[in-house]
Design an enzyme around this catalytic site. Structure first.
Site, short mmCIF file in Angstrom:
data_model
loop_
_atom_site.label_atom_id
_atom_site.label_comp_id
_atom_site.label_asym_id
_atom_site.label_seq_id
_atom_site.Cartn_x
_atom_site.Cartn_y
_atom_site.Cartn_z
N ASP A 1 -32.18 -2.42 67.76
CA ASP A 1 -33.47 -2.04 68.63
C ASP A 1 -33.37 -0.41 67.50
O ASP A 1 -32.58 0.43 66.14
CB ASP A 1 -32.95 -1.07 69.30
CG ASP A 1 -34.16 -0.13 70.38
OD1 ASP A 1 -34.93 -1.21 70.20
OD2 ASP A 1 -33.72 0.16 71.18
N LYS A 2 -34.65 0.09 67.52
CA LYS A 2 -35.28 1.24 66.61
C LYS A 2 -34.86 2.62 68.18
O LYS A 2 -35.30 2.28 69.37
CB LYS A 2 -35.76 1.32 65.92
CG LYS A 2 -38.16 2.33 66.33
CD LYS A 2 -37.88 3.93 66.69
CE LYS A 2 -39.15 3.15 67.64
NZ LYS A 2 -39.52 4.64 68.14
N HIS A 3 -34.68 3.84 68.15
CA HIS A 3 -34.97 4.35 68.91
C HIS A 3 -35.19 5.82 68.44
O HIS A 3 -35.23 6.50 67.31
CB HIS A 3 -33.64 5.33 70.06
CG HIS A 3 -34.09 5.90 71.27
ND1 HIS A 3 -34.07 5.41 71.86
CD2 HIS A 3 -33.62 7.18 71.46
CE1 HIS A 3 -34.50 5.75 73.13
NE2 HIS A 3 -34.15 7.06 73.04
N SER A 4 -36.56 6.59 69.08
CA SER A 4 -37.24 7.89 68.56
C SER A 4 -36.15 9.24 69.23
O SER A 4 -36.58 8.65 70.69
CB SER A 4 -38.47 8.15 68.86
OG SER A 4 -39.25 9.37 68.13
N ARG B 1 -32.98 16.78 83.11
CA ARG B 1 -32.82 17.25 81.68
C ARG B 1 -34.65 18.16 81.42
O ARG B 1 -35.51 18.92 81.05
CB ARG B 1 -32.76 16.78 80.62
CG ARG B 1 -30.97 17.40 80.50
CD ARG B 1 -30.31 16.26 79.71
NE ARG B 1 -30.91 16.74 78.21
CZ ARG B 1 -31.28 15.61 77.17
NH1 ARG B 1 -31.48 14.02 77.04
NH2 ARG B 1 -31.93 16.43 75.72
N LYS C 1 -27.46 4.75 76.05
CA LYS C 1 -28.69 3.62 76.27
C LYS C 1 -28.66 2.58 75.73
O LYS C 1 -28.48 1.21 75.72
CB LYS C 1 -30.00 4.29 76.51
CG LYS C 1 -30.97 4.81 77.76
CD LYS C 1 -32.11 5.03 77.71
CE LYS C 1 -32.73 6.55 76.94
NZ LYS C 1 -32.53 7.67 76.98
N LYS C 2 -28.31 3.16 73.95
CA LYS C 2 -28.36 2.11 73.75
C LYS C 2 -27.09 1.51 73.30
O LYS C 2 -27.04 -0.19 72.29
CB LYS C 2 -29.24 2.51 71.82
CG LYS C 2 -30.16 3.43 71.60
CD LYS C 2 -31.12 2.21 71.78
CE LYS C 2 -33.01 2.13 72.25
NZ LYS C 2 -33.13 1.89 72.40
N THR D 1 -42.35 6.10 75.77
CA THR D 1 -42.66 5.19 75.76
C THR D 1 -42.76 4.09 77.17
O THR D 1 -43.73 2.90 77.42
CB THR D 1 -41.48 4.06 74.89
OG1 THR D 1 -41.68 3.73 73.97
CG2 THR D 1 -41.95 2.22 74.77
N SER E 1 -27.91 10.64 75.63
CA SER E 1 -28.91 10.04 76.54
C SER E 1 -29.02 9.42 75.42
O SER E 1 -29.33 7.78 75.89
CB SER E 1 -29.49 11.50 76.25
OG SER E 1 -31.05 10.88 76.86
N1 URA Z 1 -34.86 10.14 73.38
C1 URA Z 1 -33.69 9.92 75.12
O1 URA Z 1 -33.71 8.92 75.09
N2 URA Z 1 -33.16 10.87 75.36
C2 URA Z 1 -33.22 12.43 74.76
O2 URA Z 1 -32.54 13.32 74.83
C3 URA Z 1 -34.67 12.77 73.79
C4 URA Z 1 -35.21 11.34 73.13
#
Ligand code: URA
Length: 436
Positions: A80-83, A168, A187-188, A120, A183
């Site tokens: 996976d990728k996350h930004s 937040r 999830k990841k 997303t 955060s």
């Molecule tokens: N993406 C996230 O899932 N959480 C954050 O706090 C910032 C970007």
């Protein structure tokens, strides 16, 4: 233990124990801790910071607040990728199907909009019928059959993050390295990944404006991921201008479809997408080097395979079977679509990307309260890039708005936040560096 005592200790700059953090996160998950206490805790953590140990405890407690997925029956790497968050960042929409078409699995848990950045899952929610909250079985089945599934945070994946994230978003506690690390990674890690690539953005549209703080965030994420047994790398990418030519929910989905079709590929967007995807294919040992991986991804794009996967994913998750053929028919359209021209003709020298992201909230494409319903159609298209020439005939963007008042608001925001100059500015490369 009392929640208010834990908040007090953090407020007074003391180091929390693993037990205290686990207690607090458990309370968020079972509903025994009130929203105002969550907001106070995040503000105390935002102002006073969390140590590396506290960040790791928070991440793991949030990961363990729900189910942890296991993919033992799948025969290829789970990636996976996350930004870290940006404006106009629709990379996930293209990257997931490209990777799936390259033969790896992508169970992508995405977030809603956060602060001035888009999310997303909000973008996908603009597709009629698309279910960003599928059952566990449908999510698993889609990943297995299609190769990728992009969903939002469902009730049982890192539910503590879902709650904290929403608070937040509306309590000015976003731009914190430990809170972002926990955060993203909760999830990841809950998604049971083998490999993760992080797109850590820096610049005036990122949560971390300067490169040093962005590097600190990248380091924090890569280190905590490793501690939890997931291999991670990070690319530091430029967010001093919007990414691609659209900003908003439905309009970004449309840009992603155009990208996958090959009808238009913004060069910076293309570069970052290819590099993130290539890194993952190399980390997954599908290719020995970035160039080979990149070449293969271009072939996949040009063959239409990634577009096919995207279409298949949408249909599997409840969206229209002919979404790709009739994208404009399905995506919501704004009542007003009109150009905005610059105050002074010239080359686009800079833009205040954060304010441009915030203006989407003004157009109701982002939230001011956690429960707010969005206007998916609002946003910007044909957005100028730094170095483009604009004048009274060449717009800086087209505004998609629900009414004239919203159009005027957005036009004013764009004119104030996009600066032109008579000299052509020096262009920054989209990727600054890769961190292992
Ligand atoms: N993406 C996230 O899932 N959480 C954050 O706090 C910032 C970007």
């Amino acid at each position: 233990m009392l929640p208010q005592e834990i908040i007090r200790r953090k407020r007074d700059r003391q180091e929390l124990t693993n037990e205290e953090i686990c207690f607090f996160i458990k309370g968020i998950t079972d509903g025994s801790i009130a929203d105002c206490q969550i907001g106070s805790f995040t503000m105390a953590a935002f102002l006073n910071g969390l140590s590396a140990e506290e960040t790791a405890s928070l991440t793991l407690a949030m990961r363990d607040s729900g189910e942890i997925l296991k993919w033992s029956k799948l025969d290829a790497p789970i990636v996976d990728k996350h930004s870290s968050g940006g404006v106009g960042d629709k990379i996930s929409l293209m990257l997931a199907p490209m990777l799936a078409a390259a033969g790896v699995y992508v169970p992508m848990i995405s977030g809603r909009g956060l602060g001035h950045t888009g999310g997303t899952s909000d973008k996908l929610d603009s597709i009629p019928g698309y279910n960003t909250q599928p059952s566990r079985d449908l999510f698993f089945q889609t990943v297995k059959d299609v190769g990728c599934a992009i969903i939002g945070q469902t009730g049982n994946l890192a539910p503590a993050d879902k709650k904290i994230y929403a608070i937040r978003d509306v309590s000015a506690t976003v731009e914190s390295i430990p809170l972002i690390t926990a955060s993203i990674l909760s999830k990841k890690l809950a998604a049971g990944l083998d490999n993760l690539i992080m797109d850590v953005k820096f610049g005036n549209g990122a949560f971390m404006e300067d490169i040093d703080t962005a590097q600190e965030l990248a380091r924090s994420i890569v280190d905590v991921a490793k501690l939890a047994g997931t291999q991670a790398k990070a690319l530091l990418t430029d967010m001093n201008q919007v990414l691609g030519t659209t900003v908003g929910n439905a309009v970004e989905v449309k840009e992603a479809v155009d990208y996958l079709k090959g009808s238009y590929r913004d060069i910076r967007l293309h570069n970052i997408t290819l590099n993130l995807a290539s890194e993952l294919l190399v980390m997954s040992k599908c290719f020995d080097n970035i160039n080979d991986a990149r070449g293969n991804l271009i072939k996949i794009l040009d063959s239409g395979k990634a577009l096919e996967v995207f279409a298949h994913m949408i249909a599997n998750l409840g969206g229209p079977a002919d979404f790709i053929e009739k994208t404009d028919k399905y995506l919501p359209q704004a009542a007003i679509i009109k150009p905005v021209f610059p105050l002074c003709a010239g080359y686009v020298e800079s833009m205040n990307t954060r304010n441009i992201g915030l203006s989407i909230i003004g157009l109701k494409g982002g939230r001011t309260t956690p429960e707010q319903k969005l206007d998916y159609a609002s946003g910007y298209t044909s957005f100028c890039q730094i170095g483009d020439y604009v004048d009274e005939q060449t717009p800086i963007a087209f505004v998609h708005a629900a009414n004239e008042e919203d159009y005027n608001f957005a036009a004013d925001e764009l004119q104030r936040n996009i600066i032109t100059s008579i000299d052509k500015p020096k262009l920054l490369p989209p990727i600054f560096k890769t961190m292992e």
